[in-house]
Scaffold this active site. Sequence first.
Site, short mmCIF file in Angstrom:
data_model
loop_
_atom_site.label_atom_id
_atom_site.label_comp_id
_atom_site.label_asym_id
_atom_site.label_seq_id
_atom_site.Cartn_x
_atom_site.Cartn_y
_atom_site.Cartn_z
CG ASP A 112 3.57 8.48 5.78
OD1 ASP A 112 2.84 8.16 5.52
OD2 ASP A 112 5.11 8.18 5.68
N GLY B 258 -0.16 6.09 2.14
CA GLY B 258 -1.11 6.10 3.36
C GLY B 258 -1.60 7.05 4.58
CG HIS B 259 -3.24 9.34 2.48
ND1 HIS B 259 -2.25 10.81 2.74
CD2 HIS B 259 -3.82 9.94 1.41
CE1 HIS B 259 -2.53 10.53 1.36
NE2 HIS B 259 -2.61 9.90 0.48
CD GLN C 3 3.14 8.12 -3.06
OE1 GLN C 3 3.04 8.83 -4.78
NE2 GLN C 3 2.81 7.54 -2.40
CE LYS D 260 0.52 13.08 1.00
NZ LYS D 260 1.91 12.63 2.21
P1 GDP Z 1 -0.12 11.34 4.81
O1 GDP Z 1 0.34 10.17 4.61
O2 GDP Z 1 0.46 12.64 5.22
O3 GDP Z 1 -2.07 11.87 4.78
O4 GDP Z 1 -0.04 10.70 6.59
P2 GDP Z 1 -0.38 10.01 7.04
O5 GDP Z 1 -1.89 9.52 7.70
O6 GDP Z 1 0.57 8.76 6.72
O7 GDP Z 1 0.54 9.98 8.52
C1 GDP Z 1 0.19 10.97 9.26
C2 GDP Z 1 -0.44 10.63 10.70
O8 GDP Z 1 -0.11 11.89 12.24
C3 GDP Z 1 -1.77 10.39 11.02
O9 GDP Z 1 -1.46 9.14 11.68
C4 GDP Z 1 -2.58 11.15 11.30
O10 GDP Z 1 -3.64 10.64 12.19
C5 GDP Z 1 -1.34 12.39 12.05
N1 GDP Z 1 -1.45 13.03 12.25
C6 GDP Z 1 -2.03 14.66 11.75
N2 GDP Z 1 -2.25 15.55 12.16
C7 GDP Z 1 -1.36 15.12 13.51
C8 GDP Z 1 -1.55 16.68 14.64
O11 GDP Z 1 -1.02 17.63 14.42
N3 GDP Z 1 -0.32 15.52 15.72
C9 GDP Z 1 -0.50 14.33 15.82
N4 GDP Z 1 -0.09 14.16 16.70
N5 GDP Z 1 -0.65 13.41 14.98
C10 GDP Z 1 -1.24 14.05 13.99
P1 IMO Z 2 1.81 8.79 1.70
O1 IMO Z 2 0.84 9.13 0.64
C1 IMO Z 2 5.69 7.48 2.89
C2 IMO Z 2 8.56 5.45 -0.20
C3 IMO Z 2 8.52 3.76 -0.24
C4 IMO Z 2 9.90 4.17 -0.36
C5 IMO Z 2 9.67 4.38 -2.06
C6 IMO Z 2 9.27 4.67 -2.83
O2 IMO Z 2 1.77 8.46 2.81
O3 IMO Z 2 2.51 10.08 1.84
P2 IMO Z 2 6.87 2.55 -3.71
O4 IMO Z 2 6.03 1.84 -2.79
O5 IMO Z 2 6.47 4.44 -3.97
O6 IMO Z 2 7.32 2.45 -5.07
O7 IMO Z 2 8.45 2.82 -2.95
O8 IMO Z 2 8.46 5.42 -1.62
N1 IMO Z 2 6.99 5.46 -0.37
C7 IMO Z 2 6.66 6.39 1.05
N2 IMO Z 2 6.84 7.23 1.84
N3 IMO Z 2 4.87 8.18 2.61
C8 IMO Z 2 4.35 7.20 1.61
O9 IMO Z 2 2.93 7.78 1.08
C9 IMO Z 2 5.35 6.82 0.50
N4 IMO Z 2 5.12 6.13 -0.68
C10 IMO Z 2 5.31 5.42 -0.77
O10 IMO Z 2 8.60 3.43 1.41
O11 IMO Z 2 11.57 4.42 -0.07
MG MG Z 3 1.26 8.38 4.79
#
Ligand code: GDP
Ligand code: IMO
Ligand code: MG
Length: 428
Positions: free
Chosen positions: A13, A40-41, A223, A16
């Site tokens: 998170d 989850g992106h 991840q 990416k």
């Molecule tokens: P990922 O799994 O690495 O793709 O990241 P996620 O989407 O799960 O979580 C990142 C969150 O941060 C998302 O809700 C993005 O919209 C938000 N985000 C990304 N870059 C920035 C930033 O520079 N500032 C803020 N405030 N939010 C950001």
């Molecule tokens: P993104 O791509 C954050 C964590 C789960 C758990 C462990 C194993 O959005 O960064 P799983 O269901 O993969 O067997 O769970 O990994 N986990 C993540 N945490 N971001 C993710 O994906 C994750 N995908 C799995 O919370 O601790």
């Molecule tokens: Mg994510």
Amino acid sequence: MPAIVIIGAQWGDEGKGKATDLLGSRIDYVVKFNGGNNAGHTVVIGNQKYALHLLPSGILTEGVTPVIGNGVVIDIEVLFDELDALIARGVDVSKLKVSANAHLITHYHRTLDKVTERFLGSRSIGTTGRGIGPAYADKINRVGLRVQDLFDENILRQKVEAALDQKNHLLVKIYNRRAISADEVVETLLSYAERLRPMVADTALELHTALEEGKTVLFEAGQATMLDVDHGTYPFVTSSSSTAGGAATGSGIGPGRIARVIGIVKAYTTRVGAGPFPTELFDASGEFLRANGFEFGTTTGRPRRCGWYDAPIARYSARINGVTDFVLTKLDVLTGLETIPVCVAYDVDGVRFDEMPVSQSDFHHAVPIYEEFPGWTEDITGARTFDDLPKNAQDYILAVEKMSGARISAIGVGPGRDEIVERHDLLS
Ligand code: GDP
Ligand code: IMO
Ligand code: MG
């Protein structure tokens, strides 16, 4: 430009999805090479917000060919739900290619994921419950189902029956659950086969050809480094190779093709699920980060655990992945803090560790050693160049860069597509 890899440098998170979207207009292919719908992106484009799980974020950029590589585990029901949701919003998904060798997640994988977690009780991993671990376990045990099996009903039935022969004993006798019918599993899978057929390809060959033709291919990890099955905080990890090396095995390109590795790192740290997290905060500062950064999981909605930036982890990620550039995201979330602590090393029972301890027991006992930096109060969301940032924010970035093992080439100052400060070209 040959192949580029984007990886998460912490526990996921990091943003990416947004980073992939940022490079979108400069790439021809975007490849998901590991994980499944545990990811989850969130990508924000204008006033539109997209949450992607199984599909690579690059699917949102017109003209880019999205690819699901062999290293991914596919829940076919989720795949079509996600595709239909994007089609309904006017996104062109017609170019999607799916590897014939990718493995499938079925009903019994999801069920096993949930019951084994419950069985582990206080030792549970806190998985996303999407069947990821059991599907990869079947792959390694050589009893998995692959995309290509959908097109040979006899083989598919044999494989499902063989898998369930064993799993139903487990489900009924150990976990006290109902047996799962092989016919139902086969029927469900076959009901998607014809719709999937035109997307299925020898994606390794297609990517090879694209690279030979000089196309730009971006590999997008799900991840992150600390969740990698080999290099993360095992057993509190996911079940796939989420580091840069996984891009080669998870897609079938040669590792020598990879020219740049972009590490995405948050200006602080978060983690979802169980496992060690030295800089975790249990006080008002943690609440501040969670509230300001809106740190709630995109996949499961769980509140994310929050803590300060951990430089040894960034250095470890730089090393394990061969990071050439970092994108430091969510710097705007730190606005308003009087001082910002950064973990520079750990104390483990009186011994200083400047690098990640190799022993998990040591890491569980690691107490962060902090250095503090002065904060800023100015709104930075409008900054587009390094010089636009307040002096204290600049100093924070420079200090973190020095400790993290690679240059910081871009800085996120908000969730929107253009809320970014670019310092160096990420692709050269
Ligand atoms: P990922 O799994 O690495 O793709 O990241 P996620 O989407 O799960 O979580 C990142 C969150 O941060 C998302 O809700 C993005 O919209 C938000 N985000 C990304 N870059 C920035 C930033 O520079 N500032 C803020 N405030 N939010 C950001
Ligand atoms: P993104 O791509 C954050 C964590 C789960 C758990 C462990 C194993 O959005 O960064 P799983 O269901 O993969 O067997 O769970 O990994 N986990 C993540 N945490 N971001 C993710 O994906 C994750 N995908 C799995 O919370 O601790
Ligand atoms: Mg994510």
